[in-house]
Design an enzyme around this catalytic site. Structure first.
Site, mmCIF file in Angstrom:
data_model
loop_
_atom_site.group_PDB
_atom_site.id
_atom_site.type_symbol
_atom_site.label_atom_id
_atom_site.label_comp_id
_atom_site.label_asym_id
_atom_site.label_seq_id
_atom_site.Cartn_x
_atom_site.Cartn_y
_atom_site.Cartn_z
ATOM 1 N N GLU A 150 0.808 -1.210 0.000
ATOM 2 C CA GLU A 150 0.000 0.000 0.000
ATOM 3 C C GLU A 150 0.841 1.260 0.000
ATOM 4 O O GLU A 150 1.997 1.263 0.429
ATOM 5 C CB GLU A 150 -0.891 0.016 1.258
ATOM 6 C CG GLU A 150 -1.894 -1.104 1.253
ATOM 7 C CD GLU A 150 -2.830 -1.077 2.448
ATOM 8 O OE1 GLU A 150 -3.827 -1.803 2.426
ATOM 9 O OE2 GLU A 150 -2.571 -0.342 3.414
ATOM 10 N N CYS A 163 3.443 8.468 1.695
ATOM 11 C CA CYS A 163 4.000 7.463 2.594
ATOM 12 C C CYS A 163 4.235 6.202 1.768
ATOM 13 O O CYS A 163 3.303 5.586 1.260
ATOM 14 C CB CYS A 163 2.990 7.227 3.716
ATOM 15 S SG CYS A 163 3.534 6.031 4.916
ATOM 16 N N CYS A 170 6.710 -7.258 6.868
ATOM 17 C CA CYS A 170 7.923 -6.854 7.586
ATOM 18 C C CYS A 170 8.323 -8.005 8.494
ATOM 19 O O CYS A 170 7.465 -8.647 9.091
ATOM 20 C CB CYS A 170 7.669 -5.592 8.414
ATOM 21 S SG CYS A 170 9.147 -4.963 9.247
ATOM 22 N N CYS A 174 7.170 -5.865 15.333
ATOM 23 C CA CYS A 174 6.901 -4.975 16.463
ATOM 24 C C CYS A 174 5.483 -5.296 16.936
ATOM 25 O O CYS A 174 4.578 -5.479 16.125
ATOM 26 C CB CYS A 174 7.026 -3.514 16.045
ATOM 27 S SG CYS A 174 8.679 -3.137 15.455
ATOM 28 N N CYS A 177 2.368 -3.256 15.743
ATOM 29 C CA CYS A 177 2.280 -2.909 14.317
ATOM 30 C C CYS A 177 1.586 -3.998 13.517
ATOM 31 O O CYS A 177 1.955 -5.169 13.589
ATOM 32 C CB CYS A 177 3.681 -2.656 13.764
ATOM 33 S SG CYS A 177 3.694 -2.407 11.977
ATOM 34 N N CYS A 401 -0.084 5.811 8.556
ATOM 35 C CA CYS A 401 1.244 5.337 8.176
ATOM 36 C C CYS A 401 1.737 4.279 9.163
ATOM 37 O O CYS A 401 1.488 4.370 10.345
ATOM 38 C CB CYS A 401 2.235 6.487 8.233
ATOM 39 S SG CYS A 401 2.439 7.306 6.695
HETATM 40 N N1 SAH Z 1 9.709 -0.068 9.664
HETATM 41 C C1 SAH Z 1 9.952 1.323 9.802
HETATM 42 C C2 SAH Z 1 9.065 2.186 8.939
HETATM 43 C C3 SAH Z 1 7.624 1.784 8.827
HETATM 44 S S1 SAH Z 1 6.675 1.895 10.300
HETATM 45 C C4 SAH Z 1 9.838 1.725 11.251
HETATM 46 O O1 SAH Z 1 9.389 0.937 12.064
HETATM 47 O O2 SAH Z 1 10.242 2.835 11.551
HETATM 48 C C5 SAH Z 1 6.338 3.655 10.380
HETATM 49 C C6 SAH Z 1 5.900 4.167 11.758
HETATM 50 O O3 SAH Z 1 4.545 3.820 12.090
HETATM 51 C C7 SAH Z 1 6.750 3.611 12.857
HETATM 52 O O4 SAH Z 1 7.147 4.603 13.750
HETATM 53 C C8 SAH Z 1 5.821 2.637 13.495
HETATM 54 O O5 SAH Z 1 6.220 2.358 14.770
HETATM 55 C C9 SAH Z 1 4.494 3.342 13.406
HETATM 56 N N2 SAH Z 1 3.350 2.440 13.663
HETATM 57 C C10 SAH Z 1 3.240 1.140 13.345
HETATM 58 N N3 SAH Z 1 2.056 0.621 13.761
HETATM 59 C C11 SAH Z 1 1.390 1.616 14.365
HETATM 60 C C12 SAH Z 1 0.103 1.706 15.011
HETATM 61 N N4 SAH Z 1 -0.710 0.663 15.103
HETATM 62 N N5 SAH Z 1 -0.285 2.910 15.507
HETATM 63 C C13 SAH Z 1 0.533 3.974 15.396
HETATM 64 N N6 SAH Z 1 1.757 3.955 14.819
HETATM 65 C C14 SAH Z 1 2.194 2.783 14.298
HETATM 66 FE FE1 SF4 Z 2 8.221 -3.490 10.706
HETATM 67 FE FE2 SF4 Z 2 6.024 -2.398 11.703
HETATM 68 FE FE3 SF4 Z 2 8.154 -2.697 13.251
HETATM 69 FE FE4 SF4 Z 2 8.197 -0.847 11.278
HETATM 70 S S1 SF4 Z 2 6.876 -0.844 13.087
HETATM 71 S S2 SF4 Z 2 9.817 -2.354 11.805
HETATM 72 S S3 SF4 Z 2 6.947 -1.908 9.726
HETATM 73 S S4 SF4 Z 2 6.953 -4.371 12.332
#
Ligand code: SAH
Ligand code: SF4
Length: 428
Positions: A150, A163, A170, A174, A177, A401
């Site tokens: 996306e 974005c 991934c 995390c 996420c 994002c």
């Molecule tokens: N993998 C990279 C970039 C993509 S994630 C990273 O982790 O930085 C982009 C941002 O969105 C990150 O800061 C991530 O922690 C945040 N994010 C992911 N899931 C989220 C959620 N459910 N609510 C708010 N922010 C979120």
């Molecule tokens: Fe991967 Fe989501 Fe963690 Fe970013 S926040 S590194 S996209 S698992």
């Protein structure tokens, strides 16, 4: 070099392009095929290959200038011609947004069909395009091998931010996420990364490339995936995005977000040179180990040292620390104070972005209360650092994002929910 005709093609040679391109295809597969990428192994450089499409033509999108020239030479264009044509093609592709060789008026009429037979200028396939009530737009895209990813466009009064995704899924898992819960992971290739920007420009009607008055002004690598686990492709793609004769976005308007792949951060600064955002999210080992498991490999102190060493960071170009607000997990006053202490300890030119957690079905956390987020922000602000609270955008189309997940999967989940409800009703 003797010319067969005015197209500048080389005569005589019987180079087996098919076989050569077949070999290239094998190389490409190694770099991009669906595979479980071991999440905790840092990327190794993979040779770049000419991306051949199913129809046997080579896709010119996503090639560097040098690769574009080589592609033409491999197809038997005489070197001087190849150089000239590569320059013209570059301008048509990235400055004018043209995908049809027939429209390239400064290329000879005989050469245009010749190019058409051998090459293509692709765009990602659009499966679905949605517009939120606040103007945010989201596209669900599909790769040639049928995988969904996306991109999101967020318009604001003074800017428009795209974005961009770097991977399908991934590997880093995390816990807060949604992307991290996807099973299938593969690196996006440069054509698929640059293709997102090209598509957005198509949709916004922003060709030819203008220095002023654009809607798409900024890019954040904050879509699906960890960009520093796909370093070469992200570097190649951003190199194209920043090229002055093409899309011409300044490195100051591009931000790469990483969850903390420490060994790749210096290279990102030196070789790509864009702004850095770091997904910190916690200030103690216990909490960060839990929510960003990569922390077990690269701890907070090591990560902050890499930030302090990040080439090009200074007070005019600060590092953004992203901090997702999770209720009773990482949102206390003490944690805000600890964050300030750490920023000071490493003398970081920093700003903090507080992100209200956007929940998804089955997520193990809740968002902090608005009062808690405000109090947290206040402590950081009083210490002299900017700590804005990010306004959720595009919530009605699930476009925030960093938590992108394909609509197809969402649909199947919705479908499952509906079936469960029907079953329940039937039982009750
Ligand atoms: N993998 C990279 C970039 C993509 S994630 C990273 O982790 O930085 C982009 C941002 O969105 C990150 O800061 C991530 O922690 C945040 N994010 C992911 N899931 C989220 C959620 N459910 N609510 C708010 N922010 C979120
Ligand atoms: Fe991967 Fe989501 Fe963690 Fe970013 S926040 S590194 S996209 S698992």
């Amino acid at each position: 070099m003797r010319h067969d005709d005015d197209t500048g093609r080389r005569s005589g040679a019987v180079l087996e392009i098919g076989r050569e391109i077949g070999y290239m295809r094998v190389m490409l597969d190694t770099a991009a095929a669906p595979m479980p990428i071991p999440g905790h192994i840092d990327p190794v450089p993979v040779p770049r290959a000419l991306p051949m499409r199913k129809d046997g033509r080579v896709d010119l999108l996503g090639l560097t200038r040098e690769e574009l020239r080589l592609a033409l030479e491999t197809a038997q264009l005489e070197p001087k011609q190849a150089k000239l044509r590569a320059k013209q093609l570059w301008h048509w592709i990235y400055n004018r947004g043209v995908t049809d060789f027939a429209l390239m008026t400064d290329i000879s009429k005989q050469l245009r069909p010749w190019l058409e037979q051998r090459f293509a200028i692709s765009r990602p396939e659009v499966v679905e395009a949605q517009v939120s009530s606040d103007g945010t737009r989201k596209w669900l895209l599909r790769t040639d091998d049928g995988q969904d990813y996306e991109m999101v466009f967020i318009p604001d009064a003074d800017r428009g931010t795209l974005c961009v995704s770097s991977q399908v899924g991934c590997t880093l898992n995390c816990r807060f996420c949604h992307t991290g819960t996807m099973r299938l992971v593969r690196n996006l290739v440069p054509a698929e990364i640059v293709g997102q920007v090209m598509l957005a420009r198509d949709a916004l009607g922003e060709w030819p490339s203008q220095p002023e008055g654009r809607m798409l002004t900024n890019i954040v690598m904050m879509g699906m995936g960890e960009p520093l686990y796909n370093f070469d492709h992200v570097k190649g793609a951003l190199g194209i995005v920043m090229d002055g004769d093409g899309l011409a976005l300044s490195k100051r308007r591009i931000t790469l977000s990483t969850s903390g792949v420490v060994p790749m951060m210096a290279r990102a600064g030196e070789e790509i040179g864009v702004n850095l955002a770091v997904s910190l999210h916690a200030v103690t080992k216990d909490v960060r180990d839990e929510i960003v498991p990569l922390n077990k490999k690269y701890g907070i102190e090591e990560l902050l040292q890499a930030c302090a060493d990040y080439p090009g960071a200074n007070n005019a170009r600060r590092i953004t620390f992203e901090y997702v607000m999770l209720r009773d997990k990482n949102d206390s006053d003490d944690e805000a104070r600890e964050l300030v202490r750490l920023i000071r300890k490493y003398r970081l030119p920093a700003k903090v972005n507080l992100i209200p957690f956007n929940p998804w079905p089955g997520a193990p956390y809740e968002c902090s209360t608005p009062d808690r987020i405000r109090a947290f922000s206040e402590i950081i602000f009083e210490a002299g650092y900017s700590a804005p609270i990010r306004t959720p955008r595009g919530r009605d189309i699930d476009a925030a994002c960093g938590q992108l997940k394909t609509a197809a999967e969402k649909k199947s989940r919705a479908e499952l929910d509906r079936l469960a409800a029907e079953k329940q009703a039937a039982l009750g």
